[in-house]
Design a protein around this motif. Structure first.
Motif, PDB file in Angstrom:
ATOM      1  N   ASN A  73     -27.040  25.165  29.086  1.00 61.81           N
ATOM      2  CA  ASN A  73     -28.284  25.937  28.953  1.00 61.81           C
ATOM      3  C   ASN A  73     -29.452  25.221  29.617  1.00 61.81           C
ATOM      4  O   ASN A  73     -30.283  25.857  30.270  1.00 61.81           O
ATOM      5  N   ILE A  74     -29.524  23.911  29.468  1.00 56.71           N
ATOM      6  CA  ILE A  74     -30.586  23.130  30.113  1.00 56.71           C
ATOM      7  C   ILE A  74     -30.471  23.245  31.630  1.00 56.71           C
ATOM      8  O   ILE A  74     -31.460  23.469  32.329  1.00 56.71           O
ATOM      9  N   TYR A  75     -29.238  23.095  32.142  1.00 54.91           N
ATOM     10  CA  TYR A  75     -29.037  23.221  33.595  1.00 54.91           C
ATOM     11  C   TYR A  75     -29.464  24.604  34.088  1.00 54.91           C
ATOM     12  O   TYR A  75     -30.118  24.732  35.117  1.00 54.91           O
ATOM     13  N   GLU A  76     -29.068  25.635  33.352  1.00 56.99           N
ATOM     14  CA  GLU A  76     -29.385  27.003  33.760  1.00 56.99           C
ATOM     15  C   GLU A  76     -30.880  27.299  33.664  1.00 56.99           C
ATOM     16  O   GLU A  76     -31.442  27.968  34.526  1.00 56.99           O
ATOM     17  N   LYS A  77     -31.515  26.799  32.639  1.00 57.75           N
ATOM     18  CA  LYS A  77     -32.922  27.124  32.397  1.00 57.75           C
ATOM     19  C   LYS A  77     -33.873  26.330  33.290  1.00 57.75           C
ATOM     20  O   LYS A  77     -34.862  26.869  33.782  1.00 57.75           O
ATOM     21  N   TYR A  78     -33.578  25.059  33.504  1.00 59.91           N
ATOM     22  CA  TYR A  78     -34.532  24.204  34.208  1.00 59.91           C
ATOM     23  C   TYR A  78     -34.139  23.834  35.628  1.00 59.91           C
ATOM     24  O   TYR A  78     -35.003  23.534  36.446  1.00 59.91           O
ATOM     25  N   TYR A  79     -32.864  23.836  35.936  1.00 57.16           N
ATOM     26  CA  TYR A  79     -32.445  23.431  37.277  1.00 57.16           C
ATOM     27  C   TYR A  79     -32.232  24.614  38.210  1.00 57.16           C
ATOM     28  O   TYR A  79     -32.723  24.610  39.333  1.00 57.16           O
ATOM     29  N   LEU A  80     -31.469  25.593  37.797  1.00 54.37           N
ATOM     30  CA  LEU A  80     -31.155  26.712  38.688  1.00 54.37           C
ATOM     31  C   LEU A  80     -32.383  27.454  39.209  1.00 54.37           C
ATOM     32  O   LEU A  80     -32.399  27.847  40.374  1.00 54.37           O
ATOM     33  N   PRO A  81     -33.438  27.632  38.417  1.00 51.33           N
ATOM     34  CA  PRO A  81     -34.629  28.304  38.960  1.00 51.33           C
ATOM     35  C   PRO A  81     -35.328  27.522  40.074  1.00 51.33           C
ATOM     36  O   PRO A  81     -36.172  28.073  40.769  1.00 51.33           O
ATOM     37  N   LEU A  82     -34.973  26.274  40.274  1.00 54.77           N
ATOM     38  CA  LEU A  82     -35.612  25.479  41.322  1.00 54.77           C
ATOM     39  C   LEU A  82     -35.248  25.959  42.722  1.00 54.77           C
ATOM     40  O   LEU A  82     -35.962  25.673  43.677  1.00 54.77           O
ATOM     41  N   GLY A  83     -34.140  26.650  42.845  1.00 53.44           N
ATOM     42  CA  GLY A  83     -33.742  27.189  44.153  1.00 53.44           C
ATOM     43  C   GLY A  83     -33.589  26.099  45.196  1.00 53.44           C
ATOM     44  O   GLY A  83     -32.821  25.162  45.037  1.00 53.44           O
ATOM     45  N   GLU A  84     -34.333  26.206  46.283  1.00 50.68           N
ATOM     46  CA  GLU A  84     -34.258  25.241  47.386  1.00 50.68           C
ATOM     47  C   GLU A  84     -34.661  23.838  46.961  1.00 50.68           C
ATOM     48  O   GLU A  84     -34.194  22.858  47.541  1.00 50.68           O
ATOM     49  N   ASP A  85     -35.523  23.721  45.969  1.00 48.88           N
ATOM     50  CA  ASP A  85     -35.961  22.410  45.507  1.00 48.88           C
ATOM     51  C   ASP A  85     -34.845  21.662  44.773  1.00 48.88           C
ATOM     52  O   ASP A  85     -34.988  20.493  44.437  1.00 48.88           O
ATOM     53  N   LEU A  86     -33.746  22.330  44.516  1.00 46.26           N
ATOM     54  CA  LEU A  86     -32.599  21.722  43.839  1.00 46.26           C
ATOM     55  C   LEU A  86     -31.750  20.892  44.806  1.00 46.26           C
ATOM     56  O   LEU A  86     -30.928  20.091  44.378  1.00 46.26           O
ATOM     57  N   ARG A  87     -31.988  21.041  46.079  1.00 48.14           N
ATOM     58  CA  ARG A  87     -31.168  20.370  47.094  1.00 48.14           C
ATOM     59  C   ARG A  87     -30.987  18.873  46.890  1.00 48.14           C
ATOM     60  O   ARG A  87     -29.875  18.377  47.033  1.00 48.14           O
ATOM     61  N   PRO A  88     -32.012  18.105  46.540  1.00 49.09           N
ATOM     62  CA  PRO A  88     -31.812  16.655  46.395  1.00 49.09           C
ATOM     63  C   PRO A  88     -30.822  16.267  45.299  1.00 49.09           C
ATOM     64  O   PRO A  88     -30.224  15.202  45.361  1.00 49.09           O
ATOM     65  N   VAL A  89     -30.635  17.111  44.308  1.00 52.87           N
ATOM     66  CA  VAL A  89     -29.739  16.768  43.202  1.00 52.87           C
ATOM     67  C   VAL A  89     -28.467  17.608  43.183  1.00 52.87           C
ATOM     68  O   VAL A  89     -27.668  17.507  42.256  1.00 52.87           O
ATOM     69  N   THR A  90     -28.258  18.427  44.192  1.00 48.71           N
ATOM     70  CA  THR A  90     -27.107  19.333  44.205  1.00 48.71           C
ATOM     71  C   THR A  90     -25.779  18.584  44.119  1.00 48.71           C
ATOM     72  O   THR A  90     -24.917  18.932  43.318  1.00 48.71           O
ATOM     73  N   LYS A  91     -25.606  17.557  44.913  1.00 46.03           N
ATOM     74  CA  LYS A  91     -24.349  16.810  44.914  1.00 46.03           C
ATOM     75  C   LYS A  91     -24.095  16.182  43.543  1.00 46.03           C
ATOM     76  O   LYS A  91     -22.996  16.283  43.000  1.00 46.03           O
ATOM     77  N   ALA A  92     -25.108  15.547  42.976  1.00 49.13           N
ATOM     78  CA  ALA A  92     -24.961  14.911  41.664  1.00 49.13           C
ATOM     79  C   ALA A  92     -24.659  15.946  40.584  1.00 49.13           C
ATOM     80  O   ALA A  92     -23.842  15.711  39.688  1.00 49.13           O
TER      81      ALA A  92
END
Length: 70
Positions: A25-44
């Protein structure tokens, strides 16, 4: 966001079954909405979620692989 990620991502692998839905739920609520800004942490993030896909019969397989809820 990157500061919290270094603690949250590795935690998923060792989290109890009752804690994993909260983490997802934390990943879905706070990370996924970042869209393109999620790129730096995508691999991790992907490496952190792989343990959730280990067993196809596991409780979190569908949710981690992106299947719709319900």
């Amino acid at each position: 966001m990157l500061i919290w990620s270094s603690g949250l991502f590795p935690f998923f692998q060792f989290a109890a079954t009752s804690v994993r839905p909260i983490l997802l739920n934390i990943y879905e609520k706070y990370y996924l909405p970042l869209g393109e800004d999620l790129r730096p942490v995508t691999k991790a993030m992907l490496l952190a979620l792989l343990p959730g896909m280990e067993e196809e019969t596991g409780d979190f397989f569908d949710r981690v692989r992106g299947a719709p809820k319900g």
